[in-house]
Design a protein around this motif. Sequence first.
Motif, PDB file in Angstrom:
ATOM      1  N   SER A 387       0.847  -1.155   0.060  1.00  0.00           N
ATOM      2  CA  SER A 387       0.137  -0.007  -0.163  1.00  0.00           C
ATOM      3  C   SER A 387       0.708   1.243   0.121  1.00  0.00           C
ATOM      4  O   SER A 387       0.568   2.144  -0.507  1.00  0.00           O
ATOM      5  N   LEU A 388       2.130   1.371   0.765  1.00  0.00           N
ATOM      6  CA  LEU A 388       3.075   2.327   0.768  1.00  0.00           C
ATOM      7  C   LEU A 388       3.358   2.398  -0.651  1.00  0.00           C
ATOM      8  O   LEU A 388       3.505   3.657  -1.305  1.00  0.00           O
ATOM      9  N   ILE A 389       4.077   1.397  -1.486  1.00  0.00           N
ATOM     10  CA  ILE A 389       4.402   1.642  -2.770  1.00  0.00           C
ATOM     11  C   ILE A 389       3.663   2.042  -3.698  1.00  0.00           C
ATOM     12  O   ILE A 389       3.733   2.909  -4.663  1.00  0.00           O
ATOM     13  N   LEU A 390       2.354   1.409  -3.434  1.00  0.00           N
ATOM     14  CA  LEU A 390       1.100   1.817  -4.457  1.00  0.00           C
ATOM     15  C   LEU A 390       0.835   3.256  -4.460  1.00  0.00           C
ATOM     16  O   LEU A 390       0.809   3.999  -5.649  1.00  0.00           O
ATOM     17  N   SER A 391       0.479   3.621  -3.151  1.00  0.00           N
ATOM     18  CA  SER A 391       0.296   5.012  -3.013  1.00  0.00           C
ATOM     19  C   SER A 391       1.233   6.060  -3.433  1.00  0.00           C
ATOM     20  O   SER A 391       0.967   6.967  -4.111  1.00  0.00           O
ATOM     21  N   PHE A 392       2.426   5.854  -3.027  1.00  0.00           N
ATOM     22  CA  PHE A 392       3.543   6.739  -3.674  1.00  0.00           C
ATOM     23  C   PHE A 392       3.590   6.845  -5.070  1.00  0.00           C
ATOM     24  O   PHE A 392       3.936   7.731  -5.677  1.00  0.00           O
ATOM     25  N   GLY A 393       3.748   5.504  -5.658  1.00  0.00           N
ATOM     26  CA  GLY A 393       3.833   5.309  -7.046  1.00  0.00           C
ATOM     27  C   GLY A 393       2.833   6.158  -7.818  1.00  0.00           C
ATOM     28  O   GLY A 393       2.660   6.963  -8.957  1.00  0.00           O
ATOM     29  N   ILE A 394       1.526   5.930  -7.433  1.00  0.00           N
ATOM     30  CA  ILE A 394       0.263   6.799  -8.006  1.00  0.00           C
ATOM     31  C   ILE A 394       0.381   8.143  -7.854  1.00  0.00           C
ATOM     32  O   ILE A 394      -0.069   8.942  -8.718  1.00  0.00           O
ATOM     33  N   SER A 395       0.806   8.837  -6.546  1.00  0.00           N
ATOM     34  CA  SER A 395       1.307  10.201  -6.394  1.00  0.00           C
ATOM     35  C   SER A 395       2.269  10.675  -7.488  1.00  0.00           C
ATOM     36  O   SER A 395       1.883  11.814  -8.093  1.00  0.00           O
ATOM     37  N   ALA A 396       3.159   9.920  -7.849  1.00  0.00           N
ATOM     38  CA  ALA A 396       4.194  10.303  -8.626  1.00  0.00           C
ATOM     39  C   ALA A 396       3.566  10.332 -10.176  1.00  0.00           C
ATOM     40  O   ALA A 396       3.841  11.404 -10.840  1.00  0.00           O
ATOM     41  N   LEU A 397       2.667   9.350 -10.297  1.00  0.00           N
ATOM     42  CA  LEU A 397       2.241   9.129 -11.577  1.00  0.00           C
ATOM     43  C   LEU A 397       1.164  10.330 -11.894  1.00  0.00           C
ATOM     44  O   LEU A 397       1.214  10.890 -13.016  1.00  0.00           O
ATOM     45  N   VAL A 398       0.443  10.593 -10.925  1.00  0.00           N
ATOM     46  CA  VAL A 398      -0.282  11.499 -10.854  1.00  0.00           C
ATOM     47  C   VAL A 398       0.194  12.950 -11.464  1.00  0.00           C
ATOM     48  O   VAL A 398      -0.266  13.910 -12.270  1.00  0.00           O
ATOM     49  N   GLY A 399       1.432  13.330 -10.660  1.00  0.00           N
ATOM     50  CA  GLY A 399       1.864  14.536 -10.936  1.00  0.00           C
ATOM     51  C   GLY A 399       2.461  14.595 -12.493  1.00  0.00           C
ATOM     52  O   GLY A 399       2.233  15.671 -12.936  1.00  0.00           O
ATOM     53  N   MET A 400       3.044  13.507 -12.903  1.00  0.00           N
ATOM     54  CA  MET A 400       3.422  13.472 -14.355  1.00  0.00           C
ATOM     55  C   MET A 400       2.254  13.676 -15.351  1.00  0.00           C
ATOM     56  O   MET A 400       2.314  14.396 -16.128  1.00  0.00           O
ATOM     57  N   VAL A 401       1.369  12.921 -15.087  1.00  0.00           N
ATOM     58  CA  VAL A 401       0.051  12.788 -15.815  1.00  0.00           C
ATOM     59  C   VAL A 401      -0.386  14.311 -15.837  1.00  0.00           C
ATOM     60  O   VAL A 401      -0.785  14.808 -17.147  1.00  0.00           O
ATOM     61  N   PHE A 402      -0.785  14.709 -14.751  1.00  0.00           N
ATOM     62  CA  PHE A 402      -1.626  16.148 -14.731  1.00  0.00           C
ATOM     63  C   PHE A 402      -0.498  17.249 -14.930  1.00  0.00           C
ATOM     64  O   PHE A 402      -0.968  18.348 -15.240  1.00  0.00           O
ATOM     65  N   GLY A 403       0.855  17.012 -15.189  1.00  0.00           N
ATOM     66  CA  GLY A 403       1.712  17.887 -15.408  1.00  0.00           C
ATOM     67  C   GLY A 403       2.072  17.946 -16.914  1.00  0.00           C
ATOM     68  O   GLY A 403       2.606  18.723 -17.470  1.00  0.00           O
TER      69      GLY A 403
END
Length: 422
Positions: A387-403
């Motif tokens: 859950s830690l790896i998943l949540s952090f990975g999603i947060s980085a992916l969100v930043g990339m996608v929305f950026g």
Amino acid sequence: MNRFWRTFKLGVRSLGLHPLRSFLTILGIMFGVSSVIAMLAIGEGASYEAQEQIKALGSTNIIIKSIKPLDNRQAGEGNQQSLEYGIKYQDAELVRTTLPNVKVMVRSRDYPQEVQYENRLIRGNIRGTVPWFPEVSGTKMKTGSFFGHIHEEQRHNVCVLTPDVARKIFLHEYPVGKILKIGLEPFTVLGVIEQKVGFKREKSGTSDVNLNTIYIPISTSRSVFGEEIINRTSGSFSREKVELHELQVQVDDTDDVLPVAASIKRIMKKNHETEDYEVVVPLELLQRARETARIFNIVLGSIAGISLLVGGIGIMNIMLASVTERTREIGIRRALGAQRRHIVLQFLVETIVLSSLGGAIGIGVGLLLPTIVTRFSDQTTIVRPMSLILSFGISALVGMVFGIYPAQRASKMDPIEALRHE
């Protein structure tokens, strides 16, 4: 690498020019990540508790319980009732002799009785059972010992208590060896079991460990209390005859559980005109609990993921505003030879830094929240590394996608038009 490092430092420096705006953007991602971790931890904890309770019943066990028929409960408008229902010794013998995969069987019979020691009196549930009950049910002794085959054969007046009964009756005294009264009969205390959490009988079909249960040999229970339960209240009288309240069947292997359970259901249906019994298969309950837990975690993760989506929209909004504010800066960089990919990289670095920093702080908060929940609500929480790896990975992916969109919009600006911007 040198060019990338320069671009990275430039992106971080740009974020530092607006610290409050950057901090508020980080908060959106932080709350999203922490909520994902906390919700999954609570869901995992609830699932773990449910599965452990079911496992305690034994994955190779099948439990048959006597159930008072519904029409009999609603009948009896008069002052007297006489009911006969539930599992019979004949049912137990048929299961034992006709099913070859049955390894061991536990018979149990319950009686409501008053329990007294000196001037202390409680209402207890007396359970007559067999000496091998602890091995089949997974019950462990806290102190003393369980009654043995000699006590069963010779119908000795001995008993084993749950911790709650021992605490209420004996307070701080050591209970083993003491003599208490069950009804009008004296019983010697042999030991106290370890309390294990169970399910309430009226809310589920699983076997429960009543807090006020006292275990005695089933042969003693039959000779002392008989087969009938008599209830007297003001203006009414009821008699219930139940030979066995519960029958636990243990099979050799988990592969045999479901076929044996199906055979038991056929035997019980053939011998009972009314459905005054219930067959509970802990293995089936465990499979259902795991499936429910999986769905529950998906739902909780999806709800918490919405927070990350909102945080990502916040990042896009901030970066679009930043592109508008820095139009002239972009024009100058393009005029000095910067290519589109350099502009894209600069803005992507900024969004990824924001989301990654928010994700890192969110992990810290997400680890703290389950601890607080466990401490103040006594709710088990389990934080899985995934859950830690998943949540952090999603947060980085969100930043990339929305950026990506703001970065591409910045890179497509005409340098001459950008230089004219005031």
